[in-house]
Design a protein around this motif. Structure first.
Motif, PDB file in Angstrom:
ATOM      1  N   TYR A   1      23.347  93.543  33.832  1.00 27.86           N
ATOM      2  CA  TYR A   1      24.391  94.549  33.708  1.00 27.86           C
ATOM      3  C   TYR A   1      24.593  95.107  35.029  1.00 27.86           C
ATOM      4  O   TYR A   1      23.466  95.542  35.618  1.00 27.86           O
ATOM      5  N   ILE A   2      25.698  95.221  35.578  1.00 26.48           N
ATOM      6  CA  ILE A   2      25.934  96.033  36.728  1.00 26.48           C
ATOM      7  C   ILE A   2      26.170  97.520  36.280  1.00 26.48           C
ATOM      8  O   ILE A   2      27.298  97.643  35.410  1.00 26.48           O
ATOM      9  N   VAL A   3      25.611  98.416  37.012  1.00 26.13           N
ATOM     10  CA  VAL A   3      25.874  99.879  36.448  1.00 26.13           C
ATOM     11  C   VAL A   3      26.081 100.795  37.795  1.00 26.13           C
ATOM     12  O   VAL A   3      25.599 100.384  38.748  1.00 26.13           O
ATOM     13  N   THR A   4      26.692 101.724  37.450  1.00 27.86           N
ATOM     14  CA  THR A   4      27.236 102.618  38.589  1.00 27.86           C
ATOM     15  C   THR A   4      25.969 103.570  39.222  1.00 27.86           C
ATOM     16  O   THR A   4      25.971 103.885  40.202  1.00 27.86           O
ATOM     17  N   ASP A   5      24.968 103.763  38.305  1.00 29.54           N
ATOM     18  CA  ASP A   5      23.810 104.598  38.554  1.00 29.54           C
ATOM     19  C   ASP A   5      22.525 104.238  37.920  1.00 29.54           C
ATOM     20  O   ASP A   5      22.367 104.126  36.581  1.00 29.54           O
ATOM     21  N   ILE A   6      21.731 103.514  38.662  1.00 27.04           N
ATOM     22  CA  ILE A   6      20.569 102.890  38.123  1.00 27.04           C
ATOM     23  C   ILE A   6      19.704 103.811  37.235  1.00 27.04           C
ATOM     24  O   ILE A   6      19.297 103.644  36.208  1.00 27.04           O
ATOM     25  N   ASP A   7      19.402 104.946  37.835  1.00 28.23           N
ATOM     26  CA  ASP A   7      18.523 106.135  37.202  1.00 28.23           C
ATOM     27  C   ASP A   7      19.264 106.622  35.920  1.00 28.23           C
ATOM     28  O   ASP A   7      18.414 106.576  35.084  1.00 28.23           O
ATOM     29  N   GLU A   8      20.272 106.748  35.823  1.00 28.65           N
ATOM     30  CA  GLU A   8      21.162 107.265  34.674  1.00 28.65           C
ATOM     31  C   GLU A   8      20.928 106.301  33.563  1.00 28.65           C
ATOM     32  O   GLU A   8      20.696 106.360  32.447  1.00 28.65           O
ATOM     33  N   ALA A   9      21.192 105.003  33.818  1.00 27.55           N
ATOM     34  CA  ALA A   9      21.099 103.899  32.864  1.00 27.55           C
ATOM     35  C   ALA A   9      19.755 103.553  32.458  1.00 27.55           C
ATOM     36  O   ALA A   9      19.616 103.340  31.383  1.00 27.55           O
ATOM     37  N   VAL A  10      18.835 103.536  33.412  1.00 27.91           N
ATOM     38  CA  VAL A  10      17.317 103.418  32.795  1.00 27.91           C
ATOM     39  C   VAL A  10      17.091 104.654  31.850  1.00 27.91           C
ATOM     40  O   VAL A  10      16.527 104.247  30.706  1.00 27.91           O
ATOM     41  N   GLN A  11      17.445 105.966  32.178  1.00 32.51           N
ATOM     42  CA  GLN A  11      17.197 106.880  31.295  1.00 32.51           C
ATOM     43  C   GLN A  11      17.850 106.792  29.956  1.00 32.51           C
ATOM     44  O   GLN A  11      17.269 107.030  28.932  1.00 32.51           O
ATOM     45  N   PHE A  12      19.100 106.285  30.004  1.00 25.19           N
ATOM     46  CA  PHE A  12      19.676 106.198  28.867  1.00 25.19           C
ATOM     47  C   PHE A  12      19.282 104.983  27.870  1.00 25.19           C
ATOM     48  O   PHE A  12      19.020 105.478  26.595  1.00 25.19           O
ATOM     49  N   TYR A  13      18.775 103.847  28.453  1.00 23.10           N
ATOM     50  CA  TYR A  13      18.368 102.601  27.506  1.00 23.10           C
ATOM     51  C   TYR A  13      16.973 102.977  27.060  1.00 23.10           C
ATOM     52  O   TYR A  13      16.632 102.835  25.901  1.00 23.10           O
ATOM     53  N   ARG A  14      16.130 103.841  27.906  1.00 23.04           N
ATOM     54  CA  ARG A  14      14.738 104.200  27.709  1.00 23.04           C
ATOM     55  C   ARG A  14      14.783 105.333  26.324  1.00 23.04           C
ATOM     56  O   ARG A  14      14.145 105.053  25.301  1.00 23.04           O
ATOM     57  N   ASP A  15      15.717 106.300  26.709  1.00 15.20           N
ATOM     58  CA  ASP A  15      15.686 107.484  25.709  1.00 15.20           C
ATOM     59  C   ASP A  15      16.524 107.206  24.418  1.00 15.20           C
ATOM     60  O   ASP A  15      15.946 107.808  23.462  1.00 15.20           O
ATOM     61  N   ASN A  16      17.217 106.543  24.636  1.00 12.65           N
ATOM     62  CA  ASN A  16      18.126 106.383  23.528  1.00 12.65           C
ATOM     63  C   ASN A  16      18.273 105.036  22.603  1.00 12.65           C
ATOM     64  O   ASN A  16      18.539 105.070  21.085  1.00 12.65           O
ATOM     65  N   LEU A  17      17.484 103.961  23.353  1.00 11.74           N
ATOM     66  CA  LEU A  17      17.671 102.451  22.634  1.00 11.74           C
ATOM     67  C   LEU A  17      16.213 102.016  22.576  1.00 11.74           C
ATOM     68  O   LEU A  17      16.087 100.885  22.147  1.00 11.74           O
ATOM     69  N   ASP A  18      15.020 102.826  22.731  1.00 13.99           N
ATOM     70  CA  ASP A  18      13.765 102.463  22.973  1.00 13.99           C
ATOM     71  C   ASP A  18      13.310 101.223  23.772  1.00 13.99           C
ATOM     72  O   ASP A  18      12.420 100.417  23.411  1.00 13.99           O
ATOM     73  N   PHE A  19      14.179 101.273  24.766  1.00  8.33           N
ATOM     74  CA  PHE A  19      13.929 100.063  25.826  1.00  8.33           C
ATOM     75  C   PHE A  19      12.578 100.610  26.574  1.00  8.33           C
ATOM     76  O   PHE A  19      12.440 101.733  26.905  1.00  8.33           O
ATOM     77  N   ASN A  20      11.700  99.688  27.291  1.00  7.88           N
ATOM     78  CA  ASN A  20      10.598 100.378  27.871  1.00  7.88           C
ATOM     79  C   ASN A  20      10.795  99.547  29.340  1.00  7.88           C
ATOM     80  O   ASN A  20      11.397  98.530  29.502  1.00  7.88           O
ATOM     81  N   VAL A  21      10.530 100.321  30.328  1.00  8.60           N
ATOM     82  CA  VAL A  21      10.792 100.071  31.871  1.00  8.60           C
ATOM     83  C   VAL A  21       9.810  99.372  32.196  1.00  8.60           C
ATOM     84  O   VAL A  21       8.486  99.567  32.380  1.00  8.60           O
ATOM     85  N   ASP A  22       9.993  98.273  32.756  1.00  2.00           N
ATOM     86  CA  ASP A  22       9.093  97.077  33.366  1.00  2.00           C
ATOM     87  C   ASP A  22       9.235  97.257  34.691  1.00  2.00           C
ATOM     88  O   ASP A  22       7.960  97.348  35.438  1.00  2.00           O
ATOM     89  N   ILE A  23      10.308  97.354  35.459  1.00  2.00           N
ATOM     90  CA  ILE A  23      10.499  97.636  36.971  1.00  2.00           C
ATOM     91  C   ILE A  23      11.617  98.553  37.266  1.00  2.00           C
ATOM     92  O   ILE A  23      12.722  98.594  36.374  1.00  2.00           O
ATOM     93  N   HIS A  24      11.508  99.587  37.973  1.00  2.00           N
ATOM     94  CA  HIS A  24      12.323 100.530  38.409  1.00  2.00           C
ATOM     95  C   HIS A  24      12.344 100.568  39.933  1.00  2.00           C
ATOM     96  O   HIS A  24      11.440 101.386  40.435  1.00  2.00           O
TER      97      HIS A  24
END
Length: 121
Positions: free
Chosen positions: A6-29
């Protein structure tokens, strides 16, 4: 295993959204540029516009549209309530037909995620 970019306008905001709301785990950031997130058998790659995400192929990638991946849940109503509490944006209401119920969720850049719950017997 499947992967989606996915292309996102703000990487850091998107990481927070997916991690905090949909239980994604961060592999690389790599703040501001790229992230790889994991959820079950899905790897979600997040790229900033123009950060090697198709621009070299003559395109101008942007977030949004109707393409999406699906997150299957056993508690759709509870997940929707939690997301609404986090001020998430939805497109439309819950649809109920076919194999189950679904609703379309937007990430902070407008990319779609389908939240799906199979019909209960």
């Amino acid at each position: 295993m499947a992967s989606v970019r996915y292309i996102v306008t703000d990487i850091d905001e998107a990481v927070q959204f997916y991690r905090d709301n949909l239980d994604f785990n961060v592999d690389i950031h790599n703040p501001g540029k790229f992230a790889a997130l994991l959820h079950d058998d899905l790897t979600l790659y997040l790229s900033a516009p123009g950060a090697g995400s198709g621009g070299q192929a003559g395109g101008d990638p942007k977030p949004g549209g109707w393409n999406r991946f699906m997150v299957v849940t056993k508690e759709l109503a509870a997940l929707i309530d939690r997301l609404r509490g986090a001020h998430a944006r939805f497109r439309g209401d819950i649809s109920d037909g076919g194999a189950g119920r679904a609703i379309l969720l937007e990430d902070p850049s407008g990319n779609m995620i389908e939240l799906f719950e199979f019909k209960k017997d």
